[in-house]
Design a protein around this motif. Sequence first.
Motif, mmCIF file in Angstrom:
data_model
loop_
_atom_site.group_PDB
_atom_site.id
_atom_site.type_symbol
_atom_site.label_atom_id
_atom_site.label_comp_id
_atom_site.label_asym_id
_atom_site.label_seq_id
_atom_site.Cartn_x
_atom_site.Cartn_y
_atom_site.Cartn_z
ATOM 1 N N SER A 9 33.907 44.990 43.473
ATOM 2 C CA SER A 9 34.638 43.982 42.702
ATOM 3 C C SER A 9 33.896 42.662 42.744
ATOM 4 C CB SER A 9 36.042 43.827 43.312
ATOM 5 O OG SER A 9 36.802 42.880 42.609
ATOM 6 N N GLN A 10 33.811 41.995 41.594
ATOM 7 C CA GLN A 10 33.098 40.715 41.569
ATOM 8 C C GLN A 10 34.071 39.546 41.689
ATOM 9 O OE1 GLN A 10 29.244 39.322 39.223
ATOM 10 N NE2 GLN A 10 30.989 39.535 37.855
ATOM 11 N N THR A 11 35.179 39.629 40.965
ATOM 12 C CA THR A 11 36.101 38.475 40.959
ATOM 13 C C THR A 11 37.489 38.816 41.503
ATOM 14 O OG1 THR A 11 36.861 38.812 38.674
ATOM 15 C CG2 THR A 11 34.877 37.480 38.973
ATOM 16 N N GLY A 12 37.689 40.050 41.980
ATOM 17 C CA GLY A 12 38.930 40.356 42.694
ATOM 18 C C GLY A 12 39.908 41.312 42.027
ATOM 19 N N THR A 14 39.413 44.396 40.685
ATOM 20 C CA THR A 14 39.240 45.786 41.141
ATOM 21 C C THR A 14 39.707 45.924 42.591
ATOM 22 O OG1 THR A 14 37.306 45.831 39.700
ATOM 23 C CG2 THR A 14 37.598 47.718 41.164
ATOM 24 N N LYS A 15 39.433 44.887 43.374
ATOM 25 C CA LYS A 15 39.883 44.890 44.776
ATOM 26 C C LYS A 15 41.412 44.975 44.824
ATOM 27 C CE LYS A 15 39.650 42.228 49.044
ATOM 28 N NZ LYS A 15 39.098 41.064 49.713
ATOM 29 N N TRP A 51 34.155 47.707 38.202
ATOM 30 C CA TRP A 51 34.553 46.901 37.030
ATOM 31 C C TRP A 51 33.681 47.209 35.825
ATOM 32 C CZ3 TRP A 51 30.957 42.882 35.738
ATOM 33 C CH2 TRP A 51 30.003 42.603 36.718
ATOM 34 N N VAL A 80 38.041 48.881 35.967
ATOM 35 C CA VAL A 80 38.869 47.701 35.663
ATOM 36 C C VAL A 80 38.094 46.813 34.695
ATOM 37 C CG1 VAL A 80 40.033 45.693 36.646
ATOM 38 C CG2 VAL A 80 39.958 47.841 37.927
ATOM 39 N N GLY A 81 38.703 46.539 33.547
ATOM 40 C CA GLY A 81 38.017 45.742 32.530
ATOM 41 C C GLY A 81 38.862 44.591 32.031
ATOM 42 N N TYR A 110 41.611 53.976 33.532
ATOM 43 C CA TYR A 110 41.309 52.577 33.202
ATOM 44 C C TYR A 110 42.474 51.684 33.607
ATOM 45 C CZ TYR A 110 40.319 48.317 30.634
ATOM 46 O OH TYR A 110 40.087 46.999 30.320
ATOM 47 N N GLY A 113 42.288 44.375 33.860
ATOM 48 C CA GLY A 113 42.159 43.339 34.892
ATOM 49 C C GLY A 113 42.350 41.959 34.296
ATOM 50 N N GLY A 114 41.265 41.396 33.828
ATOM 51 C CA GLY A 114 41.324 40.058 33.257
ATOM 52 C C GLY A 114 39.980 39.397 33.407
ATOM 53 N N ILE A 115 39.991 38.087 33.300
ATOM 54 C CA ILE A 115 38.763 37.298 33.458
ATOM 55 C C ILE A 115 39.065 36.181 34.437
ATOM 56 C CG2 ILE A 115 37.228 35.650 32.300
ATOM 57 C CD1 ILE A 115 36.500 38.358 31.365
ATOM 58 N N MET A 120 33.570 33.826 39.160
ATOM 59 C CA MET A 120 32.401 34.549 38.626
ATOM 60 C C MET A 120 31.094 33.871 39.034
ATOM 61 S SD MET A 120 32.339 35.632 34.656
ATOM 62 C CE MET A 120 33.828 36.561 34.399
ATOM 63 N N SER A 124 26.806 35.868 35.793
ATOM 64 C CA SER A 124 27.808 36.558 34.980
ATOM 65 C C SER A 124 28.427 35.615 33.965
ATOM 66 C CB SER A 124 28.921 37.120 35.873
ATOM 67 O OG SER A 124 28.440 38.203 36.613
ATOM 68 N N MET A 127 26.128 35.368 31.083
ATOM 69 C CA MET A 127 26.168 36.561 30.227
ATOM 70 C C MET A 127 27.408 36.545 29.336
ATOM 71 S SD MET A 127 24.701 39.403 32.766
ATOM 72 C CE MET A 127 24.478 40.820 31.741
HETATM 73 C C1 LIG Z 1 28.464 40.597 32.636
HETATM 74 C C2 LIG Z 1 29.858 41.102 32.355
HETATM 75 C C3 LIG Z 1 30.039 42.167 31.489
HETATM 76 C C4 LIG Z 1 31.340 42.652 31.225
HETATM 77 N N1 LIG Z 1 31.503 43.712 30.375
HETATM 78 C C5 LIG Z 1 32.760 44.170 30.106
HETATM 79 C C6 LIG Z 1 32.968 45.283 29.259
HETATM 80 O O1 LIG Z 1 32.037 45.897 28.744
HETATM 81 N N2 LIG Z 1 34.245 45.695 29.037
HETATM 82 C C7 LIG Z 1 35.322 45.050 29.584
HETATM 83 O O2 LIG Z 1 36.473 45.463 29.352
HETATM 84 N N3 LIG Z 1 35.153 44.013 30.438
HETATM 85 C C8 LIG Z 1 33.910 43.559 30.696
HETATM 86 N N4 LIG Z 1 33.723 42.513 31.566
HETATM 87 C C9 LIG Z 1 34.900 41.907 32.212
HETATM 88 C C10 LIG Z 1 35.139 42.456 33.614
HETATM 89 O O3 LIG Z 1 35.053 43.862 33.651
HETATM 90 C C11 LIG Z 1 36.545 42.024 34.041
HETATM 91 O O4 LIG Z 1 36.542 40.623 34.188
HETATM 92 C C12 LIG Z 1 37.032 42.690 35.308
HETATM 93 O O5 LIG Z 1 38.396 42.404 35.438
HETATM 94 C C13 LIG Z 1 36.263 42.204 36.526
HETATM 95 O O6 LIG Z 1 36.701 42.894 37.672
HETATM 96 P P1 LIG Z 1 36.473 42.298 39.122
HETATM 97 O O7 LIG Z 1 37.413 41.109 39.250
HETATM 98 O O8 LIG Z 1 36.843 43.381 40.050
HETATM 99 O O9 LIG Z 1 35.055 41.875 39.254
HETATM 100 C C14 LIG Z 1 32.458 42.013 31.840
HETATM 101 C C15 LIG Z 1 32.260 40.943 32.719
HETATM 102 C C16 LIG Z 1 30.982 40.479 32.978
HETATM 103 C C17 LIG Z 1 30.805 39.338 33.924
#
Ligand SMILES: Cc1cc2nc3c(=O)[nH]c(=O)nc-3n(C[C@H](O)[C@H](O)[C@H](O)COP(=O)(O)O)c2cc1C
Length: 173
Positions: A9-12, A14-15, A51, A80-81, A110, A113-115, A120, A124, A127
Amino acid sequence: MKAIVIYNSQTGFTKRYAQWIAEETKAECLELSAAKKKDLSACEVIIFGGWARGGSISKINWFKSNMDKWTDKKLIVFCVGAGPIDNPEIEPALKQNFSDTELEKVNLFYCPGGINYEKMPVSSKLMMKMFLNMLTAKKNKTDTELEMIKMLSTSYDISDKKYIEPILQCLKK
Ligand SMILES: Cc1cc2nc3c(=O)[nH]c(=O)nc-3n(C[C@H](O)[C@H](O)[C@H](O)COP(=O)(O)O)c2cc1C
């Protein structure tokens, strides 16, 4: 059944899902780097969460490189997306991470999650910015693309514990 939940998990988000699943199943929950040091041979169920990253599942290559060793185990992967669960493009995109033979052995899920831009890393964030700029510059945007631009402009959280229900059902089978 002895189960383990392993996550990257990068931002939490998936965790959070990994912890919810572990709580409900009384399974151990480990970040991938800790799980790599562990002997998983006694586990009957391995649940891996990564993620969504440009259509791929983060660190899925680690999981796939071990699948041959895990033929006696039940295997579950959740991704998680940022998008909502009702997007029809999600299932084919998730399946693309596996070969047909691998798909026979793994149960795929699936979870939205969110943003979280605050958590981040800079790389990231850059990107995401490039992706947003590309979308914004596009002519004749579809409704989905317009919606995506609106959503990705700021942090949001659409995670919910209810999305682990299909995973719990799969574990009962
Ligand atoms: C570089 C990058 C690429 C991503 N690509 C996708 C994607 O293809 N599809 C999607 O639904 N989310 C995409 N995301 C969003 C992440 O999957 C989403 O924020 C997820 O909740 C992050 O989980 P985490 O908090 O466990 O890191 C992307 C995020 C980043 C930073």
